[in-house]
Design an enzyme around this catalytic site. Structure first.
Site, PDB file in Angstrom:
ATOM      1  N   LYS A  91       0.810  -9.581  -0.522  1.00  0.00           N
ATOM      2  CA  LYS A  91       0.803  -8.755  -1.738  1.00  0.00           C
ATOM      3  C   LYS A  91       1.819  -7.639  -1.562  1.00  0.00           C
ATOM      4  O   LYS A  91       1.748  -6.885  -0.598  1.00  0.00           O
ATOM      5  CB  LYS A  91      -0.584  -8.174  -2.004  1.00  0.00           C
ATOM      6  CG  LYS A  91      -0.697  -7.425  -3.337  1.00  0.00           C
ATOM      7  CD  LYS A  91      -2.151  -7.034  -3.618  1.00  0.00           C
ATOM      8  CE  LYS A  91      -2.302  -6.464  -5.017  1.00  0.00           C
ATOM      9  NZ  LYS A  91      -1.717  -5.132  -5.175  1.00  0.00           N
TER      10      LYS A  91
ATOM     11  N   CYS B  92       0.836  -1.203   0.000  1.00  0.00           N
ATOM     12  CA  CYS B  92       0.000   0.000   0.000  1.00  0.00           C
ATOM     13  C   CYS B  92       0.869   1.250   0.000  1.00  0.00           C
ATOM     14  O   CYS B  92       1.715   1.433   0.888  1.00  0.00           O
ATOM     15  CB  CYS B  92      -0.923   0.006   1.211  1.00  0.00           C
ATOM     16  SG  CYS B  92      -1.951   1.493   1.323  1.00  0.00           S
TER      17      CYS B  92
END
Length: 586
Positions: free
Chosen positions: A370, A330
């Site tokens: 991720k 992020c």
């Protein structure tokens, strides 16, 4: 031809004489500059940097207006089913008890059929529903359909129960499992560090023997999450089309649309671990799952391994999830500055504890990660992290081929994704970035043969039927009518999910408009001079083959509002909309 421009067939170009600005087949560069200047002017004015040059706006429109409508005042639940209902027993109830006054303020119905009532046989919003006349009798009481089955399982699960919320807020939840796996993870981490130290000392005295020297992390080979342990068989992440977890726009109604178009695996929007553990309903709403999502995961974000592990434990024990994903890519400033998201790619000690402990929680709960290529554009670290994450017990890794610094400004580096994927021993690697067509998919898979599956994010927002294109191995160019019907389905799913009362209608409208800020970027193949469209290319000014197609291609937020009014009725007085993402506010 200039890069970054999607050239349109001459017959669809809008010339200056038609009021659309000067756009011909050889003036794409000037059109692109005009496009960017309009974006700058609409998003923020007067923001300049060195030399008086305007800065292109990126990130969030943090100062966008927040619309509030007084009609959102809630009717007391005792009156939801109309006159003659229960009597409110709360002495200090803060909801509305004047049914006639509420109904007068609610306004006229938006249509003759309530989607929720038509599909379920009962609308829980009762008289507050903006389609209430379709399921209220002559006395104004809420009705149940003949085929309504109160015992039928709900189509949506997860979220947070009142009982769980109380336990979390009172710190009464048993996290002993999390504490135990954290202790084990700390022990294994310390063993690895000691082993690495001894190896470094030995290397100074003896030549390194690569064929017999154990790999980093081999101290955990005997544990269930070790690198040589059998992979968890619960989910096969290979050869799948995965919908990326998308903040704001990756909501449940959107995921239902993508499932209809062939997405294999879906994941909820990124949920922060701390609010989950505090029992905040708005964060737990991100964990909700529709029955059509046969393989569904929840993505969590945090900066502390104890908190991340506890969030994973409570999700595993109380929610129906098939896997949990940790976001270490992020780029959002607030998340990064607090040490979460992509900052974890630099905090490997913290990351190791989080992955080891969450992977060890359960053999039936795959834990995935991720990540991006790294924090900085000129310093990629994913090739170092990916093998370690596998050794620490991750069931799969998704690699987005850009750094935090690059955001979405450069093309995804699939050559680097392949370099990283080739290092995985058993763990599936999912590639992510810049896939907008079947041709893009074929090209990326050829570039990265070691990549097992593909994750699609912005491509699905612009063309949610991309999953179907890939599976059928051909381009599909829907008509404006077909695209409008897709939006109608989305609105119906939104009314079912967020509610069919005034608040639910306006929530559905807001999320529809946010999605439309991506959808308008789609350019029908028949209009392009050299298809397929590339994800970072912007078109010349053009018109569609009919009025609806032209309206859907508009970059003006006012036109997106017009589309919403065709589906959800007139907007409330004083309504305004600015997209959450500056890049979409052209």
């Amino acid at each position: 031809m200039e890069p970054g421009i999607c050239y349109i067939k001459p017959e669809y170009l809008i010339s200056e004489a038609n009021g659309g600005g000067q756009t011909t087949s050889n003036d794409g560069d000037s059109n692109k500059r005009k496009h960017e200047e309009e974006a700058d002017a609409q998003n923020e004015t007067g923001n300049k940097r060195g030399g008086g040059k305007k800065e292109r706006k990126r990130g969030q429109n943090k100062n966008r207006p927040v619309f509030k409508d007084e009609r959102f005042s809630h009717l007391c639940h005792s009156l939801i089913d109309g006159p003659g209902g229960e009597t409110c027993t709360l002495a200090n109830c803060r909801y509305v008890h004047d049914l006639d006054a509420y109904l007068a303020a609610k306004g006229e119905d938006l249509g003759n059929e309530c989607y929720v009532y038509a599909t379920k046989g009962y609308c829980g919003r009762g008289v507050t529903c903006r389609f209430a006349k379709s399921h209220t009798d002559a006395q104004g009481r809420n009705m149940r359909g003949k085929d309504y089955d109160e015992q039928k399982p709900l189509t949506t699960c997860n979220g947070i129960s009142a009982e769980l919320q109380v336990r979390l807020r009172k710190h009464d939840y048993d996290f002993s499992r999390s504490k135990e796996v954290i202790k084990q993870a700390e022990k294994l981490r310390d063993e690895r560090k000691q082993q690495a130290k001894e190896k470094a000392e030995t290397a100074e005295e003896e030549p390194r023997q690569a064929d017999v020297e154990p790999a980093i992390g081999s101290a955990i080979d005997d544990s269930p999450s070790g690198r040589d342990a059998p992979r968890k068989p619960v989910i096969d992440f290979r050869e799948k089309l995965v919908l990326s977890p998308l903040t704001t726009v990756g909501n449940l109604p959107f995921r239902r649309i993508c499932k209809e178009f062939g997405a294999d695996i879906t994941c909820g929007e990124m949920a922060c671990a701390v609010p989950l553990l505090k029992g905040l309903g708005q964060e737990w709403a991100l964990t909700k799952r529709h029955e059509t999502e046969d393989i569904f995961g929840v993505q969590v974000c945090g900066n502390n391994p104890n908190v991340i592990t506890q969030a994973a434990q409570v999700l595993h024990e109380t929610a129906r999830v098939d896997y949990i994903d940790l976001n270490i890519g992020c780029p959002i400033d607030l998340i990064y500055q607090q040490g979460g998201g992509s900052a974890l790619m630099r905090r490997t000690n913290i990351l190791e504890l989080a992955v080891r402990s969450c992977a060890a929680l359960s053999d039936k709960l795959p834990f995935t990660v991720k990540m991006r290529t790294g924090v900085y554009a000129d310093k990629s670290v994913a090739h170092e992290l990916l093998p370690l994450v596998e050794e620490w017990g991750a069931s799969a890794v998704t690699l987005h081929g850009r750094s935090r610094e690059q955001r979405y400004t450069k093309s995804a580096n699939w050559t680097y994704i392949e370099q990283c994927a080739a290092q995985a021993k058993h763990m599936p690697v999912i590639g992510n970035g810049d896939i907008l067509s079947y041709e893009d998919y074929v090209e990326r898979r050829a570039l990265a043969p070691h990549v097992n599956s593909v994750m699609i994010g912005r491509g699905a927002l612009i063309k949610p039927w991309i999953f179907e294109e890939i599976k059928q191995q051909k381009i599909w160019s829907p008509t404006s009518t077909q695209r409008f019907e897709m939006l109608r389905r989305y609105c119906n799913y939104g009314l079912e999910h967020w509610g069919s009362d005034t608040k639910g209608v306006e929530s559905t409208r807001r999320f529809l408009l946010e999605w439309q800020s991506f959808l308008y970027r789609y350019i029908p193949e028949e209009l392009q001079l050299s298809p397929p469209q590339k994800i970072n290319s912007r078109p010349q000014k053009y018109r569609g083959r009919d009025e609806m197609e032209t309206l859907m291609s508009s970059s003006n937020a006012a036109d997106w509002v017009k589309l919403s009014e065709m589906l959800l009725g007139p907007v409330p007085q004083g309504f305004s909309f600015v997209p959450k993402h500056k890049a979409n506010a052209f």
